[in-house]
Design an enzyme around this catalytic site. Sequence first.
Site, PDB file in Angstrom:
ATOM      1  N   CYS A  25       0.828  -1.206   0.000  1.00 42.37           N
ATOM      2  CA  CYS A  25       0.000   0.000   0.000  1.00 42.37           C
ATOM      3  C   CYS A  25       0.872   1.270   0.000  1.00 42.37           C
ATOM      4  CB  CYS A  25      -0.957  -0.049   1.199  1.00 42.37           C
ATOM      5  SG  CYS A  25      -2.258   1.188   1.213  1.00 42.37           S
ATOM      6  N   ILE A  26       0.735   2.114   1.009  1.00 41.44           N
ATOM      7  CA  ILE A  26       1.521   3.346   1.105  1.00 41.44           C
ATOM      8  C   ILE A  26       2.898   3.107   1.710  1.00 41.44           C
ATOM      9  CG2 ILE A  26       0.652   3.985   3.386  1.00 41.44           C
ATOM     10  CD1 ILE A  26       1.371   6.393   0.416  1.00 41.44           C
TER      11      ILE A  26
END
Length: 217
Positions: A134-135
């Site tokens: 994800c991030i």
Amino acid sequence: MSTIGVILAGCGNIDGAEIHESVLTLLYLAQAGAKTRIYAPDVSFEAVNFLTKKPMGERRGVLVEAARIARSNIKDVATAKGADLDALILPGGNGVAKNLCDFAARGAGGSAHPEVARLIREVHDAGRPVGAICIAPVVLALVLGAKKPRLTIGNDMGTAQAIEKTGAVHVNCPVDDIVVDERLNLVTTPAYMLGPGIADVAKGIEKFVVEIVRRAG
């Protein structure tokens, strides 16, 4: 049996670790027969009400909140040693950009939490795989940007441009796939940076975990 470290950023996608991503990661690691050691930094953060998505006016501990996901089987990342791990994984969630580093506030000019950065470097310098979901690849970019790592957060142009300012190279990637940097032994997958739901992100995370475990030996 490989021993794989997992660093959590709290509990909850808005102000901590993304729960679906974290649990799926732990599930697939268990199914692969890997042993896990779960860590989080012992720092505080401003808690958010997940119904209103507004600050609650109170501070909580990242380590204490992450213990909810880990079922209390968790330690301060300051106690972790790279020599004890065959690989390292960072699930995502907005807390990664706030609690594991200050990318949310400072972008490419930010830095990772010192103990998180230390552990990433120790595992990486030993030639062992490091993965981010994800991030979370922004943390790898802040720590390893000078080495020009290839990684992905999906296809969000603004975040990708900020990542590339660290020296990293962003690669667009669909939710059900992974990006592997063979040179630096890094694996990344977009997950909820793209979504849209748990069944979708599960496909990429399973492929991601399989690759990490394979590389961990």
